[in-house]
Design a protein around this motif. Sequence first.
Motif, PDB file in Angstrom:
ATOM      1  N   MET A  58       0.831  -1.210   0.000  1.00 13.19           N
ATOM      2  CA  MET A  58       0.000   0.000   0.000  1.00 13.19           C
ATOM      3  C   MET A  58       0.868   1.263   0.000  1.00 13.19           C
ATOM      4  SD  MET A  58      -3.063  -1.168   2.595  1.00 13.19           S
ATOM      5  CE  MET A  58      -4.138   0.232   2.259  1.00 13.19           C
ATOM      6  N   PRO A  65      -4.881   3.391  -7.247  1.00 13.50           N
ATOM      7  CA  PRO A  65      -6.081   2.997  -6.487  1.00 13.50           C
ATOM      8  C   PRO A  65      -6.514   1.561  -6.721  1.00 13.50           C
ATOM      9  CG  PRO A  65      -6.659   4.474  -8.291  1.00 13.50           C
ATOM     10  CD  PRO A  65      -5.171   4.465  -8.219  1.00 13.50           C
ATOM     11  N   ASP A  66      -6.208   0.989  -7.887  1.00 17.91           N
ATOM     12  CA  ASP A  66      -6.597  -0.399  -8.150  1.00 17.91           C
ATOM     13  C   ASP A  66      -5.826  -1.363  -7.255  1.00 17.91           C
ATOM     14  OD1 ASP A  66      -8.413   0.373 -10.116  1.00 17.91           O
ATOM     15  OD2 ASP A  66      -6.912   0.264 -11.705  1.00 17.91           O
ATOM     16  N   ILE A  68      -4.341  -0.558  -4.415  1.00 18.13           N
ATOM     17  CA  ILE A  68      -4.720  -0.287  -3.024  1.00 18.13           C
ATOM     18  C   ILE A  68      -6.090  -0.892  -2.701  1.00 18.13           C
ATOM     19  CG2 ILE A  68      -5.078   1.499  -1.290  1.00 18.13           C
ATOM     20  CD1 ILE A  68      -2.237   1.286  -2.289  1.00 18.13           C
ATOM     21  N   SER A  69      -7.006  -0.846  -3.657  1.00 14.55           N
ATOM     22  CA  SER A  69      -8.330  -1.458  -3.454  1.00 14.55           C
ATOM     23  C   SER A  69      -8.185  -2.947  -3.179  1.00 14.55           C
ATOM     24  CB  SER A  69      -9.213  -1.254  -4.688  1.00 14.55           C
ATOM     25  OG  SER A  69      -9.471   0.107  -4.917  1.00 14.55           O
ATOM     26  N   CYS A  72      -6.832  -3.529   0.294  1.00 12.06           N
ATOM     27  CA  CYS A  72      -7.886  -3.357   1.308  1.00 12.06           C
ATOM     28  C   CYS A  72      -8.815  -4.559   1.347  1.00 12.06           C
ATOM     29  CB  CYS A  72      -8.680  -2.082   1.032  1.00 12.06           C
ATOM     30  SG  CYS A  72      -7.816  -0.550   1.431  1.00 12.06           S
ATOM     31  N   ALA A 101      -5.182   5.671   2.458  1.00 11.81           N
ATOM     32  CA  ALA A 101      -5.583   5.306   1.099  1.00 11.81           C
ATOM     33  C   ALA A 101      -6.967   5.849   0.771  1.00 11.81           C
ATOM     34  CB  ALA A 101      -5.559   3.790   0.947  1.00 11.81           C
ATOM     35  N   HIS A 105      -7.721   8.635  -2.247  1.00 14.07           N
ATOM     36  CA  HIS A 105      -8.462   8.242  -3.449  1.00 14.07           C
ATOM     37  C   HIS A 105      -9.971   8.212  -3.193  1.00 14.07           C
ATOM     38  CE1 HIS A 105      -4.702   7.124  -5.451  1.00 14.07           C
ATOM     39  NE2 HIS A 105      -4.369   6.464  -4.357  1.00 14.07           N
ATOM     40  N   SER A 108     -12.334   6.540  -5.908  1.00 10.16           N
ATOM     41  CA  SER A 108     -12.301   5.112  -6.210  1.00 10.16           C
ATOM     42  C   SER A 108     -13.350   4.398  -5.362  1.00 10.16           C
ATOM     43  CB  SER A 108     -10.905   4.529  -5.914  1.00 10.16           C
ATOM     44  OG  SER A 108     -10.930   3.117  -6.038  1.00 10.16           O
ATOM     45  N   LEU A 111     -12.189   1.130  -3.706  1.00 12.76           N
ATOM     46  CA  LEU A 111     -11.296   1.364  -2.577  1.00 12.76           C
ATOM     47  C   LEU A 111     -12.091   1.789  -1.347  1.00 12.76           C
ATOM     48  CD1 LEU A 111      -7.881   3.219  -2.765  1.00 12.76           C
ATOM     49  CD2 LEU A 111      -9.288   3.245  -0.732  1.00 12.76           C
ATOM     50  N   GLY A 115     -12.200  -0.436   1.806  1.00  7.31           N
ATOM     51  CA  GLY A 115     -11.622   0.268   2.946  1.00  7.31           C
ATOM     52  C   GLY A 115     -12.576   0.277   4.132  1.00  7.31           C
TER      53      GLY A 115
END
Length: 217
Positions: A58, A65-66, A68-69, A72, A101, A105, A108, A111, A115
């Motif tokens: 992360m 964002p993809d 990081i999504s 999460c 994150a 973003h 997103s 995300l 999240g």
Amino acid sequence: QEEVDEILYKVIWTSSDAAVVWYGLDKLANFCFDGEEANSYRLILCQDQRLSVITGAMIEWAENPDVISAACEVIMNALASEEVDYETVETTGLVVSVLKAMRKHPNSEYLQEFGCGALCNLLLRGISKDNFVTKLDGLTTIAAAMKMYPGNVRLQTSGCNVIIILSKLPELKDHLIEAGCVELAVAAFRLHKNAQNNHAKVIKDLALKITSCLMKA
């Protein structure tokens, strides 16, 4: 365990290709999602600091964002087990990483959805509710996601669950009211009251509990 470590240390940890890292994270998220072996995968991921690889990803891919999504989603699914010894999991770093994150973003939707789910499970597993609200400003982040994506039933379910969990501490009641949690619950109820899917039914029940709890004298 070998399969998990292979993905963690030979794909996510070492790859410089965002698509490859996303693929590895997505595979781990699916391992932990459902099925007979899901709980075994969750237990493995929550042992021996393996989740630190996820927080490392992360940080490394903070602009993507993809990726990081997907990270999460891994956290959300890995923390779904009640059998994990959460005293051995470094939850503070996970909370901070997810909040950063989500704030970075806001556009997103995936995300924000994963999240909220990750934060909900972290709160269920015993992180400090008071610190989450007063020091990390986590409630503000949850509320912002709920306002931005009212039609996302999974996000709304996780958000309402977070509010319910936090409302168990009487000293947080004013914070919840000031953050507009009653209004968020009412909005979620109105939007989904005629829907027939399971998530919508859960939202309606949670919304009623929130308004009942926070509107008491």
